[in-house]
Write an enzyme that holds these catalytic residues in place. Structure first.
Site, PDB file in Angstrom:
ATOM      1  CG  ASP A  37     -41.343  -0.356  39.180  1.00  0.00           C
ATOM      2  OD1 ASP A  37     -42.425  -0.066  38.669  1.00  0.00           O
ATOM      3  OD2 ASP A  37     -40.814  -1.487  39.119  1.00  0.00           O
ATOM      4  CE  LYS A  58     -32.694   6.097  35.671  1.00  0.00           C
ATOM      5  NZ  LYS A  58     -33.304   5.413  34.540  1.00  0.00           N
ATOM      6  CG  MET A 175     -38.003  -0.415  27.717  1.00  0.00           C
ATOM      7  SD  MET A 175     -37.264  -1.848  28.516  1.00  0.00           S
ATOM      8  CE  MET A 175     -37.903  -3.192  27.530  1.00  0.00           C
TER       9      MET A 175
END
Ligand code: SAH
Length: 509
Positions: A37, A58, A175
């Site tokens: 990813d 994404k 995050m």
């Protein structure tokens, strides 16, 4: 039966491709499939010889594969009868730290698929370290707490803010870019001294690393001003003050810059080393593939027709490679005179044990190369090259009294571009794009049509020579960096000079 099918959950490390473990690197080099990813260093993906590389991060359009789709994919790959044997699931940092690697391992376990976890260097330790912050330090911090800053609806209440605030340990949140304001507020409300040193590190351990330092009270505002974007970690605690002494002493001049190099498959360039040493992230993208195809017959006919007095001029490594292969297949008599247009071409020909004429002095054109090699007008000049090459060289040679004989040796086909690279090209999140041939320009524009619309003062375009630059111009891309001699090393030098200029544009928004 051989090796059982196995899923390897491999930590790619925090961003610097050299920070993967030895075991992880070995698996990337020997796997059949690579599932990765967006936080995985591009270099690890492009250098893996895996037959299949599947991007599950994404995309351009913001679509993300759900975790369930990813676990299904892993189990499906591992249970398909003729499927791959070694499946590497490459994840940023450590696979079990906020990476949902545990869920992927459980899914394998439930499906009876053997799996192995290969830990990685996690961002919450590595990014602060590169920014000069040890997460624990004798007498200053006796522990460290990693927590998620991903505070989905209502999640704020689920974290024990008071205990975090009063632990006396270093606090590291993952995050937590969007939520930094809430995090710091909750911590202060929980009793943390507002003057506690605090820092955010974006893209730690990559050339794009940058950070802001303040206090728990000021950090959110500072991060907003500095436009800190994910991925970033937040570090809170007295250890942050050590950055004043341990922070990067000698920032590399081009740290934070990204350069995309569009090239043909099977080519690699040592000439890129100076860019990397200066701190630039160089993303090498194989965007075209040279295939012998129908032209292979022409190649053998040409080789068979050559006499020792004929001259063959090579200006691409692919032409040299296909010529060498045809030569080995036909194995005619003594070799003709071979003239190389670049060092790479010379080395390719020497790899076939040919004698090669090559001089460093020549500049761009075919005529100049021949003159420096002492080939006089009048001579027949064979030009092995791509079937799509234009007729400019042929015209120029004829005008100068040579007898050019173009031979289409191979076709140049576009290679499918992975989504993450496509997105890099379409969104302009790169500082420079370098083209190594006209066909690379064409393939790039086909893969990312928006490339030509990007604001020209945001991205620096470079071409290895005037022919490539002309193709780019025809497609609406103006190349500002073109070296005097069409060589990758010279292109790199020209780009370095240009990017080091003090007036250098501020590229990224
Ligand atoms: N498994 C990963 C974490 C995945 S969660 C690991 O062990 O590092 C993703 C979060 O990790 C990001 O939102 C960010 O907080 C952090 N992160 C990942 N790479 C980073 C980097 N290079 N610099 C700073 N933070 C990073």
């Amino acid at each position: 039966m051989g090796e059982p099918k196995t899923v390897y959950l491999v930590g790619a490390g925090p961003g610097d491709p050299d920070l993967i473990t030895v075991r992880g690197a070995q698996l990337c080099q020997t796997c059949d499939v690579l599932v990765y990813d967006s936080l995985v260093p591009q270099e690890l993906v492009s250098s893996s010889p895996a037959a299949e590389k599947i991007y599950v991060g994404k995309t351009d359009g913001g679509h993300t594969m759900s975790q369930e789709e990813i676990t299904d994919l892993l189990v499906d790959l591992a249970t398909r009868p003729d499927g791959p044997r070694r499946i590497v699931r490459l994840k940023g940092g450590d696979p079990y730290v906020f990476g949902r690697g545990g869920e992927e391992a459980l899914a394998c376990q439930r499906a009876g698929v053997p799996f192995e976890v290969v830990p990685g260097v996690t961002a919450g330790v590595a990014a602060p370290a590169y920014a000069g912050v040890p997460v624990t330090h004798r007498m200053i911090s006796r522990g460290v707490i990693f927590f998620t800053g991903h505070l989905a609806k209502g999640n704020v209440e689920h974290l024990p803010w008071q205990q975090l605030a009063q632990s006396g340990f270093t606090l590291v949140s993952y995050m937590g870019v969007k939520t930094v304001e809430r995090i710091t507020e909750q911590l202060m409300a929980g009793g943390l001294d507002p003057a506690t040193p605090a820092m955010m590190v974006q893209e730690g351990t990559t050339p794009g690393q940058r950070s802001v330092t303040g206090t728990v009270e000021t950090l959110a505002e500072l991060a907003k001003k500095a436009e800190i974007r994910p991925p970033a970690v937040t570090v809170i605690g007295k250890v942050v003050s050590l950055a004043a002494d341990l922070g990067p002493q000698n920032p590399r001049p081009l740290a934070g810059k990204t350069v995309v190099l569009l090239k043909a498959e099977e080519s690699s360039y040592d000439e890129l080393a100076p860019l990397r040493r200066a701190g630039t992230r160089v993303v090498e993208v194989s965007i075209v593939r040279c295939v012998a195809g129908a032209a292979q017959r022409d190649a053998r006919a040409m080789v068979a027709a050559l006499g020792p007095d004929d001259v063959v001029l090579f200006r691409s490594a692919a032409a040299a490679r296909f010529f060498g292969q045809a030569w080995l297949a036909v194995n005619p008599g003594p070799q003709p005179r071979l003239v190389a247009g670049s060092r790479t071409v010379r080395d390719t020909l020497r790899g076939f044990d040919f004698d090669v004429s090559f001089t460093e002095e020549h500049t761009a054109g075919a005529v100049d190369i021949l003159r420096h090699a002492g080939v006089d007008p009048g001579a027949p000049i064979w030009l092995p090259r791509s079937a799509s090459a234009g007729d400019r060289t042929v015209r120029v040679l004829r005008d100068q009294g040579y007898d050019p004989r173009p031979v289409p040796l191979y076709d140049t086909l576009p290679v499918p571009v992975p989504n993450d690279v496509r997105s890099l090209l379409s969104t302009g999140r790169t500082d420079a794009v370098l083209f190594l041939s006209g066909s690379c320009v064409e393939a790039a524009v086909a893969a990312a049509p928006r490339l030509a619309d990007l604001e020209p003062n945001r991205i620096l375009f470079g071409a290895v020579g005037p022919l490539t630059a002309a193709v780019a111009e025809g497609l609406g891309i103006h190349c500002e960096v073109i070296p005097d001699r069409p060589r990758v090393g010279d292109l790199v030098d020209a780009l370095l000079t240009r990017m080091s200029e003090p007036t250098q544009r501020q590229i990224r928004p």
